[in-house]
Design a protein around this motif. Structure first.
Motif, mmCIF file in Angstrom:
data_model
loop_
_atom_site.group_PDB
_atom_site.id
_atom_site.type_symbol
_atom_site.label_atom_id
_atom_site.label_comp_id
_atom_site.label_asym_id
_atom_site.label_seq_id
_atom_site.Cartn_x
_atom_site.Cartn_y
_atom_site.Cartn_z
ATOM 1 N N ASP A 123 -0.102 12.986 -1.873
ATOM 2 C CA ASP A 123 0.386 12.126 -0.790
ATOM 3 C C ASP A 123 0.721 10.731 -1.313
ATOM 4 O O ASP A 123 1.729 10.145 -0.943
ATOM 5 C CB ASP A 123 -0.650 12.035 0.335
ATOM 6 N N TRP A 124 -0.128 10.186 -2.177
ATOM 7 C CA TRP A 124 0.102 8.864 -2.756
ATOM 8 C C TRP A 124 1.381 8.856 -3.581
ATOM 9 O O TRP A 124 2.201 7.933 -3.454
ATOM 10 C CB TRP A 124 -1.102 8.459 -3.606
ATOM 11 N N LEU A 125 1.573 9.876 -4.430
ATOM 12 C CA LEU A 125 2.801 9.962 -5.228
ATOM 13 C C LEU A 125 4.031 10.022 -4.325
ATOM 14 O O LEU A 125 5.027 9.337 -4.570
ATOM 15 C CB LEU A 125 2.748 11.184 -6.151
ATOM 16 N N ASN A 126 3.949 10.828 -3.271
ATOM 17 C CA ASN A 126 5.076 10.935 -2.340
ATOM 18 C C ASN A 126 5.373 9.595 -1.683
ATOM 19 O O ASN A 126 6.545 9.215 -1.550
ATOM 20 C CB ASN A 126 4.807 12.004 -1.272
ATOM 21 N N ARG A 127 4.349 8.868 -1.258
ATOM 22 C CA ARG A 127 4.555 7.557 -0.624
ATOM 23 C C ARG A 127 5.193 6.561 -1.583
ATOM 24 O O ARG A 127 5.949 5.691 -1.168
ATOM 25 C CB ARG A 127 3.235 6.985 -0.101
ATOM 26 N N LYS A 128 4.891 6.696 -2.866
ATOM 27 C CA LYS A 128 5.462 5.806 -3.885
ATOM 28 C C LYS A 128 6.872 6.236 -4.301
ATOM 29 O O LYS A 128 7.498 5.590 -5.128
ATOM 30 C CB LYS A 128 4.561 5.773 -5.133
ATOM 31 N N GLY A 129 7.359 7.349 -3.730
ATOM 32 C CA GLY A 129 8.691 7.841 -4.087
ATOM 33 C C GLY A 129 8.728 8.560 -5.418
ATOM 34 O O GLY A 129 9.799 8.734 -6.003
ATOM 35 N N ILE A 130 7.573 8.987 -5.906
ATOM 36 C CA ILE A 130 7.496 9.702 -7.183
ATOM 37 C C ILE A 130 7.603 11.189 -6.901
ATOM 38 O O ILE A 130 6.792 11.751 -6.166
ATOM 39 C CB ILE A 130 6.189 9.366 -7.925
ATOM 40 N N GLU A 131 8.606 11.815 -7.476
ATOM 41 C CA GLU A 131 8.863 13.230 -7.239
ATOM 42 C C GLU A 131 7.851 14.101 -7.977
ATOM 43 O O GLU A 131 7.570 13.890 -9.159
ATOM 44 C CB GLU A 131 10.276 13.568 -7.723
ATOM 45 N N ASP A 184 6.721 9.916 -15.661
ATOM 46 C CA ASP A 184 6.631 8.461 -15.665
ATOM 47 C C ASP A 184 8.049 7.907 -15.802
ATOM 48 O O ASP A 184 9.008 8.671 -15.965
ATOM 49 C CB ASP A 184 5.661 7.970 -16.750
#
Length: 124
Positions: free
Chosen positions: A52-60, A90
């Protein structure tokens, strides 16, 4: 810890760190797990929130092992250890993996599955 014809994993500290070595005949390749890949251990309770955190940061989320992003985090059975993992890139294109041990010292083979399927399969 685990070995087949092309890869060997060596345990550095049980349940905490290991080293993976892959055999390849190619030197210049765009990506192979033996290069440009770092795995970082997190607590299993943080695995879903990490996605969820990665998704919120726009990280695919990097899909892997024929499992879609919706099926991530995934569970791998690199005997004798099963672990949950989620992969992403990264900014330089290196593959980062968040990994959480689920079970140590077992010989069951099950392939790859989503963490959600793992919990359903192992519910008591």
């Amino acid at each position: 810890m685990f070995q087949n014809d092309k890869v060997a994993f060596f345990r550095l500290e049980k349940g905490k760190s290991w080293l993976g070595l892959w055999e390849t005949n190619q030197v210049e390749i765009p990506y192979h797990p033996s290069i440009r890949h770092v795995a970082l251990q997190i607590d299993i309770d943080d695995m879903t929130s990490a996605k969820d955190w990665l998704n919120r940061k726009g990280i695919e989320i990097r899909t892997a092992f024929d499992l879609s992003e919706e099926q991530q985090p995934l569970v791998l059975d690199n005997n004798p250890q099963a672990h949950a993992a989620i992969y992403f890139h990264d900014p330089d294109g290196n593959v980062l993996e968040l990994i959480a041990p689920l079970r140590l010292d077992f010989e069951e083979r099950f392939g790859e599955m989503s963490l959600e399927d793992w919990y359903r399969r192992n519910a008591d």
